[in-house]
Enzyme design. Structure first.
Site, short mmCIF file in Angstrom:
data_model
loop_
_atom_site.label_atom_id
_atom_site.label_comp_id
_atom_site.label_asym_id
_atom_site.label_seq_id
_atom_site.Cartn_x
_atom_site.Cartn_y
_atom_site.Cartn_z
N GLU A 8 0.85 -1.20 0.00
CA GLU A 8 0.00 0.00 0.00
C GLU A 8 0.88 1.24 0.00
OE1 GLU A 8 -2.58 1.93 0.02
OE2 GLU A 8 -4.09 0.43 -0.41
N ASP B 286 -6.79 2.42 -9.40
CA ASP B 286 -7.00 3.63 -10.21
C ASP B 286 -8.45 4.09 -10.33
OD1 ASP B 286 -4.21 3.59 -10.85
OD2 ASP B 286 -4.62 2.01 -12.30
N LYS C 133 -14.32 -3.32 0.57
CA LYS C 133 -15.00 -2.10 1.00
C LYS C 133 -15.36 -1.22 -0.21
CE LYS C 133 -14.28 1.68 4.21
NZ LYS C 133 -13.26 2.42 4.92
C1 LIG Z 1 -9.84 2.25 -4.83
S1 LIG Z 1 -8.81 1.72 -3.58
C2 LIG Z 1 -9.26 0.01 -3.44
C3 LIG Z 1 -8.90 -0.54 -2.10
C4 LIG Z 1 -9.20 -2.04 -1.90
N1 LIG Z 1 -8.43 -2.86 -2.82
C5 LIG Z 1 -10.69 -2.33 -2.03
O1 LIG Z 1 -11.06 -3.00 -2.99
O2 LIG Z 1 -11.45 -1.87 -1.15
C6 LIG Z 1 -7.17 1.66 -4.32
C7 LIG Z 1 -6.07 1.44 -3.29
O3 LIG Z 1 -4.83 1.26 -3.98
C8 LIG Z 1 -3.81 2.02 -3.34
N2 LIG Z 1 -2.85 2.37 -4.39
C9 LIG Z 1 -3.02 3.28 -5.39
N3 LIG Z 1 -1.95 3.30 -6.21
C10 LIG Z 1 -1.07 2.38 -5.71
C11 LIG Z 1 0.24 1.95 -6.10
N4 LIG Z 1 0.86 2.45 -7.17
N5 LIG Z 1 0.84 0.99 -5.36
C12 LIG Z 1 0.24 0.47 -4.25
N6 LIG Z 1 -1.01 0.84 -3.84
C13 LIG Z 1 -1.64 1.78 -4.55
C14 LIG Z 1 -4.54 3.21 -2.72
O4 LIG Z 1 -3.85 3.75 -1.61
C15 LIG Z 1 -5.89 2.60 -2.33
O5 LIG Z 1 -5.88 2.11 -1.01
#
Ligand SMILES: C[S@@+](CC[C@H](N)C(=O)[O-])C[C@H]1O[C@@H](n2cnc3c(N)ncnc32)[C@H](O)[C@@H]1O
Length: 330
Positions: free
Chosen positions: A57, A107, A180
């Site tokens: 993360e 994204d 979530k």
């Molecule tokens: C839309 S959220 C989805 C969170 C979770 N996977 C869910 O389905 O509830 C996208 C997540 O990816 C993380 N994130 C975004 N770009 C990233 C990257 N390049 N590397 C690691 N994590 C990333 C963000 O901090 C965020 O918590």
């Protein structure tokens, strides 16, 4: 367990990370990229107790909450790491070391993001293929139809992966739990699109990751004073080689030193660090990488020392290089 849970960070771990030492056992590795609230990571931990599960993360809030969950539930098979996906895939894992990779809802703002910052792109998919073991699985979920279409095109052009499903993507996958973000997407009336691919026996794409080098170091003599160096500094940016950006932001002055705050973006890693110019007691100057914040001496760092060194030497015609420890072709 709470007291022993050490915060893991891609810039502080060895490259590649020693997962056997971290988990205290050598098992197949499962990776979740961008685990957010951590529900899916928890699900993986319980569903695959014989595997080692790694979540990455970039949100500190998510990391802190996941660490608390791991400690509370004593999930000895699960660890989380602060890392950008690209950096983790390239630097923390070796070829064929992952048995599963999960990406859930990456994204969400992808239409407004620059395409090079999207998770699903050729370079990331190539390293995913390279890191999966033969038979290993790659799962992707999104609630954006355009993102699903773009991912489908990319995956269809990836010879190292075979679609497990009979359709480009599924409207649901049995045995999946709802994350979530997914819950909110469904509540807001959006459909979700699920992909499942298996790594085949095709040779992996060739990979070139940024390498770690010895510490760079420059010693020179110059009649110029630290006050004059500080006064001459102006913010500057360079792109010395394709894909590498160096930004000298500002000088921070103390009695015998100047710290140059520097941002270096390379194809697989991004670092904010300091280069230190020190006035030695023998009257010479040393320019080196400050250890502040655990920087990694990559090629980009060597290039930054070279560029800053050239600028410092050019400030006075009486300057002379005494020792130079830089990668040869910088
Ligand atoms: C839309 S959220 C989805 C969170 C979770 N996977 C869910 O389905 O509830 C996208 C997540 O990816 C993380 N994130 C975004 N770009 C990233 C990257 N390049 N590397 C690691 N994590 C990333 C963000 O901090 C965020 O918590």
């Amino acid at each position: 367990m709470k007291d022993t849970l050490q915060k893991l960070n891609v810039l502080k771990l060895p490259w590649p990370a020693d997962w056997q030492a971290i988990f205290g056992r050598d098992r197949a590795l499962i990776l979740e990229i961008g685990f957010g609230g951590g529900a899916f990571l928890r699900h993986l931990a319980h569903r695959f107790p014989e595997h080692n599960v790694v979540g990455i993360e970039i949100s500190n809030r998510c990391l802190t909450r996941a660490e608390a969950m791991i400690a509370r539930e004593e999930l000895t098979n699960t660890r989380v790491v602060y890392a950008m996906a690209e950096a983790a895939l390239h630097h923390l894992f070796t070829p064929t070391s992952l048995s599963q990779i999960h990406v859930n809802f990456p994204d969400p703002w992808f239409r407004t993001r620059h395409s090079h910052r999207r998770l699903m792109q050729r370079d990331t998919l190539d390293v995913i293929v390279n890191r999966l073991q033969p038979g290993g699985l790659f799962y992707l979920a999104t609630d954006i139809l355009e993102y699903a279409e773009m991912s489908h095109e990319l995956l269809a052009e990836t010879p190292g992966l075979d679609n497990v499903l009979a359709v480009p993507w599924a409207a649901e996958l049995p045995e999946r739990i709802v994350t979530k973000y997914e819950m909110k997407a469904r509540r807001d009336g959006r459909s979700c699109y699920y992909f499942a691919y298996r790594r085949n026996q095709q040779p992996p794409p060739a990979m070139t990751a940024v390498q770690e080098l010895p510490m760079p170091h420059l010693v020179f003599h110059s009649p110029i004073t630290l006050d004059e160096v500080e006064a001459s500094f102006e913010e500057k940016q360079f792109q010395p080689i394709a894909g590498t950006y160096i930004h000298f932001l500002r000088p921070w002055r103390s009695d015998r030193h100047i710290l140059f705050e520097t941002h270096i973006k390379e194809p697989t890693i991004e670092q904010r660090l300091a280069l230190t110019l020190s006035l030695r007691h023998d009257g010479h100057y040393t320019l080196q990488l400050s250890t502040l914040g655990h920087p990694r001496p990559t090629e980009g760092v060597h290039l930054a020392v070279k560029l800053l060194g050239d600028w410092l030497l050019a400030l006075h015609p009486g300057s002379e290089t005494l020792v130079i420890k830089l990668q040869e072709d910088t």
